[in-house]
Design a protein around this motif. Structure first.
Motif, mmCIF file in Angstrom:
data_model
loop_
_atom_site.group_PDB
_atom_site.id
_atom_site.type_symbol
_atom_site.label_atom_id
_atom_site.label_comp_id
_atom_site.label_asym_id
_atom_site.label_seq_id
_atom_site.Cartn_x
_atom_site.Cartn_y
_atom_site.Cartn_z
ATOM 1 N N TYR A 248 -0.889 4.432 -1.780
ATOM 2 C CA TYR A 248 -2.265 4.469 -1.187
ATOM 3 C C TYR A 248 -2.193 5.383 -0.180
ATOM 4 C CZ TYR A 248 -6.203 2.703 1.557
ATOM 5 O OH TYR A 248 -7.442 2.808 2.183
ATOM 6 N N PRO B 219 -11.984 -6.521 -2.430
ATOM 7 C CA PRO B 219 -11.668 -5.180 -1.627
ATOM 8 C C PRO B 219 -11.717 -4.924 -0.209
ATOM 9 C CG PRO B 219 -12.438 -4.840 -3.873
ATOM 10 C CD PRO B 219 -12.843 -6.295 -3.639
ATOM 11 N N VAL C 33 -9.114 -6.502 1.967
ATOM 12 C CA VAL C 33 -7.980 -5.727 1.869
ATOM 13 C C VAL C 33 -8.494 -4.605 2.927
ATOM 14 C CG1 VAL C 33 -7.104 -3.723 0.574
ATOM 15 C CG2 VAL C 33 -7.133 -5.891 -0.406
ATOM 16 N N SER C 34 -9.619 -3.903 2.844
ATOM 17 C CA SER C 34 -9.944 -2.799 3.660
ATOM 18 C C SER C 34 -10.076 -3.373 5.219
ATOM 19 C CB SER C 34 -11.715 -2.613 3.653
ATOM 20 O OG SER C 34 -11.989 -1.495 4.489
ATOM 21 N N LEU D 144 -6.147 -3.899 6.284
ATOM 22 C CA LEU D 144 -5.700 -2.658 6.460
ATOM 23 C C LEU D 144 -6.001 -2.027 7.786
ATOM 24 C CD1 LEU D 144 -6.063 -0.881 2.785
ATOM 25 C CD2 LEU D 144 -3.747 -1.454 4.116
ATOM 26 N N ALA E 80 0.925 -1.192 -0.016
ATOM 27 C CA ALA E 80 -0.055 -0.099 0.055
ATOM 28 C C ALA E 80 0.860 0.980 -0.076
ATOM 29 C CB ALA E 80 -0.941 0.010 1.125
ATOM 30 N N GLN F 34 -7.999 0.603 -2.864
ATOM 31 C CA GLN F 34 -8.373 -0.721 -2.501
ATOM 32 C C GLN F 34 -8.450 -1.818 -3.290
ATOM 33 O OE1 GLN F 34 -10.929 -0.710 0.963
ATOM 34 N NE2 GLN F 34 -9.796 0.610 2.076
#
Length: 253
Positions: free
Chosen positions: A205, A225, A228-229, A232, A200, A214
């Motif tokens: 990002y 996605p 990933v969210s 993160l 990222a 994302q």
């Protein structure tokens, strides 16, 4: 390499398992947190000497009882020995300082614990810490220890405050990271979280404005996605929790 988004790593630093193990019947209380911290106080053994001759490299060698007094053997190097030994003689935390060995690159000393002095690892060990190494740093002691979890770390920080002992956490990580094994990295991040956070950052990002999304991170790692969210948020939360808001954390000192 695809990320594994299974499981919740948020409680990794607590007790790992309780009760007897299947193989041996031993109780298991895994020390799941490695802490590197700085401790200093004028009453802690050798701190006055270390403060007066801060360039010295001092490493404890062994502990014993000698003539009825708790005694430490240690080496000193990279120092003006005359200056160091004058400071050692004037140090109120030591009793009967004695030079016991001279080698080309270091000298070995024996000191007893003074009547009003405290052992460098006394407070951590009283709370059940397993101290693995200790060496001098900036007029105090850099101590590396294992703890059962963050609750004990908070108690350690509080106990040091109660005793006016300077206490600063410098690093937190899991024993697996300490051993160079997979599954966890320094500051409590999993391997997947570390790869994702690095990617990222590399992909922009975190730039303003952002240079990636994302969705692009999800495509790179072959996950959704939403996964990933979630990772993160977890990874960033773990990183901040184990650094900026950790008890007495000070990475630069």
């Amino acid at each position: 390499m695809p990320l594994s988004m299974d499981g919740d790593p948020d409680d990794r630093h607590g007790r790992q398992t309780d009760g007897p193990t299947a193989a041996s019947g031993l109780e298991t209380d895994r020390y799941g947190l490695v802490v590197e911290a700085y401790l200093a106080h004028p009453s802690i053994l050798l701190c006055p000497t270390l403060d007066a001759v801060s360039e010295a490299t001092v490493r404890p060698q062994s502990q014993t009882t000698y003539r009825g007094r708790r005694t430490l053997f240690f080496t000193a190097a990279n120092v003006d020995y005359d200056e160091f030994e004058r400071a050692l003689v004037d140090d109120p935390t030591v009793d009967d300082p004695t030079l016991v060995g001279v080698d080309p690159n270091y000298r070995t000393y024996r000191v007893g614990l003074g009547d009003s002095a405290r052992w460098p690892t006394q407070i951590p060990e009283a709370l059940g810490a397993s101290v693995t190494t200790a060496e001098n740093n900036s007029g105090g002691w850099h101590v590396r220890m294992r703890l059962p979890g963050r609750k004990i770390l908070s108690k350690l920080s509080a106990r040091c405050r109660e005793n006016d002992v300077e206490f600063r956490v410098r690093q937190l990580y899991s024993p697996d990271a300490d051993n160079g094994q997979g599954g966890a990295t320094r500051y409590g991040l999993t391997d997947d979280q570390q790869r994702l956070l690095r990617a990222a950052h590399e992909m922009g990002y975190y730039d303003v404005p952002r240079r990636s999304s994302q969705n692009e991170l999800a495509d790179r790692f072959g996950v959704s996605p939403s996964a990933v969210s979630q990772q993160l948020r977890r990874g960033t939360g773990t990183l901040v929790g184990n650094t900026l808001v950790s008890p007495a954390f000070d990475p630069d000192s």
